[in-house]
Scaffold this motif. Structure first.
Motif, PDB file in Angstrom:
ATOM      1  N   GLN A   1      -6.757   1.352  -9.509  1.00 58.35           N
ATOM      2  CA  GLN A   1      -6.784   2.889  -9.628  1.00 58.35           C
ATOM      3  C   GLN A   1      -6.901   3.539  -8.309  1.00 58.35           C
ATOM      4  OE1 GLN A   1      -7.984   4.462 -12.689  1.00 58.35           O
ATOM      5  NE2 GLN A   1      -7.344   2.405 -13.418  1.00 58.35           N
ATOM      6  N   TYR A   2      -6.263   4.845  -8.419  1.00 56.13           N
ATOM      7  CA  TYR A   2      -6.156   5.643  -7.365  1.00 56.13           C
ATOM      8  C   TYR A   2      -7.638   6.130  -6.918  1.00 56.13           C
ATOM      9  CZ  TYR A   2      -1.057   5.521  -6.745  1.00 56.13           C
ATOM     10  OH  TYR A   2      -0.047   5.071  -6.325  1.00 56.13           O
ATOM     11  N   VAL A   3      -7.908   6.274  -5.614  1.00 51.85           N
ATOM     12  CA  VAL A   3      -9.139   7.233  -5.290  1.00 51.85           C
ATOM     13  C   VAL A   3      -8.667   8.214  -4.192  1.00 51.85           C
ATOM     14  CG1 VAL A   3     -11.314   6.798  -3.894  1.00 51.85           C
ATOM     15  CG2 VAL A   3     -10.455   4.688  -5.024  1.00 51.85           C
ATOM     16  N   LEU A  32       8.917  11.703  -6.832  1.00 49.65           N
ATOM     17  CA  LEU A  32       8.645  11.608  -5.635  1.00 49.65           C
ATOM     18  C   LEU A  32       7.539  10.490  -5.392  1.00 49.65           C
ATOM     19  CD1 LEU A  32       8.446  15.416  -4.794  1.00 49.65           C
ATOM     20  CD2 LEU A  32      10.363  13.763  -4.436  1.00 49.65           C
ATOM     21  N   HIS A  33       7.779   9.648  -4.131  1.00 47.42           N
ATOM     22  CA  HIS A  33       6.799   8.958  -3.560  1.00 47.42           C
ATOM     23  C   HIS A  33       6.847   9.118  -2.372  1.00 47.42           C
ATOM     24  CE1 HIS A  33       5.122   4.641  -3.025  1.00 47.42           C
ATOM     25  NE2 HIS A  33       4.290   5.440  -3.125  1.00 47.42           N
ATOM     26  N   ILE A  34       5.493   9.682  -1.804  1.00 48.78           N
ATOM     27  CA  ILE A  34       5.358  10.244  -0.552  1.00 48.78           C
ATOM     28  C   ILE A  34       4.158   9.759   0.174  1.00 48.78           C
ATOM     29  CG2 ILE A  34       5.300  12.402   0.929  1.00 48.78           C
ATOM     30  CD1 ILE A  34       6.664  13.869  -1.313  1.00 48.78           C
ATOM     31  N   HIS A  35       4.263   9.113   1.340  1.00 49.66           N
ATOM     32  CA  HIS A  35       3.183   8.951   2.167  1.00 49.66           C
ATOM     33  C   HIS A  35       2.964   9.754   3.275  1.00 49.66           C
ATOM     34  CE1 HIS A  35       2.294   4.544   0.476  1.00 49.66           C
ATOM     35  NE2 HIS A  35       2.518   5.356  -0.298  1.00 49.66           N
ATOM     36  N   ILE A  36       1.871  10.073   4.098  1.00 47.23           N
ATOM     37  CA  ILE A  36       1.644  10.987   5.018  1.00 47.23           C
ATOM     38  C   ILE A  36       0.680  10.573   5.862  1.00 47.23           C
ATOM     39  CG2 ILE A  36      -0.005  12.224   3.716  1.00 47.23           C
ATOM     40  CD1 ILE A  36       1.224  14.797   4.946  1.00 47.23           C
ATOM     41  N   GLY A  56      -2.335   8.647   3.922  1.00 51.34           N
ATOM     42  CA  GLY A  56      -1.998   7.993   2.678  1.00 51.34           C
ATOM     43  C   GLY A  56      -1.229   8.582   1.743  1.00 51.34           C
ATOM     44  N   HIS A  57      -1.232   8.110   0.524  1.00 45.36           N
ATOM     45  CA  HIS A  57      -0.310   8.377  -0.360  1.00 45.36           C
ATOM     46  C   HIS A  57      -0.598   9.975  -0.451  1.00 45.36           C
ATOM     47  CE1 HIS A  57       2.120   7.719  -4.195  1.00 45.36           C
ATOM     48  NE2 HIS A  57       1.491   8.691  -4.464  1.00 45.36           N
ATOM     49  N   LEU A  58       0.602  10.659  -0.589  1.00 47.43           N
ATOM     50  CA  LEU A  58       0.321  12.060  -0.729  1.00 47.43           C
ATOM     51  C   LEU A  58       0.200  12.644  -2.135  1.00 47.43           C
ATOM     52  CD1 LEU A  58      -0.053  14.802   0.820  1.00 47.43           C
ATOM     53  CD2 LEU A  58       2.563  14.862   0.488  1.00 47.43           C
TER      54      LEU A  58
HETATM   55 FE    FE Z   1       2.072   5.137  -2.542  1.00 46.09          FE
END
Ligand code: FE
Length: 145
Positions: A60-62, A91-95, A107-109
């Protein structure tokens, strides 16, 4: 939502408008240009952002929202086809973003509201198909190669 210039074949430099949400603007650009396979990277300044952390134990995403002025010290991501919906850019974006005290969070944006500027490069791989499938064991949409 954005201004852009094509700097070489399939490579765009984007300047997102102040106060827009980064993922929304980027999705709109990809739809406008029919980009379903590509890469994105850039920098900017934001005042509110929600990052995600995937808990591998629960799959699960937190999510966590940060409401403060931050510099985007790095934004990196990829563009592919949405699983089951090939005509929607996925879109798969990290920041990584730096705070007033110069420490970084990231984290994952999920979303980020621009407060200042946001300058991105989008590369369109053109004619390349990048599909995904949902991997039930890992809990992620992975590339289907
Ligand atoms: Fe990700």
């Amino acid at each position: 939502m954005y201004k852009y210039k094509e700097v070489s074949d399939g490579k765009y430099v984007l300047s997102l408008d102040n106060h827009v949400e980064v993922c929304e603007a980027l999705s709109a650009f990809c739809k406008e240009k029919d980009i379903y396979a590509g890469a994105v990277y850039g920098l900017g300044a934001i005042c509110e952002a929600t990052f995600r952390f995937l808990d591998p134990a629960t799959k699960q995403y937190v999510d966590k929202t940060f409401s403060e002025q931050m510099e985007i010290t790095n934004l990196i991501g990829n563009i592919s086809q949405k699983p089951g919906d090939p005509l929607t850019p996925y879109l798969h974006i990290h920041i990584t973003a730096s705070r007033r005290d110069y420490t970084c969070i990231g984290g994952h944006l999920l979303s980020a509201r621009i407060n200042g500027a946001c300058e991105l490069v989008v590369e369109d791989y053109r004619d390349v198909v990048l599909e995904r499938y949902f991997d039930t064991q890992i809990g992620l949409n992975l590339y289907k190669f």
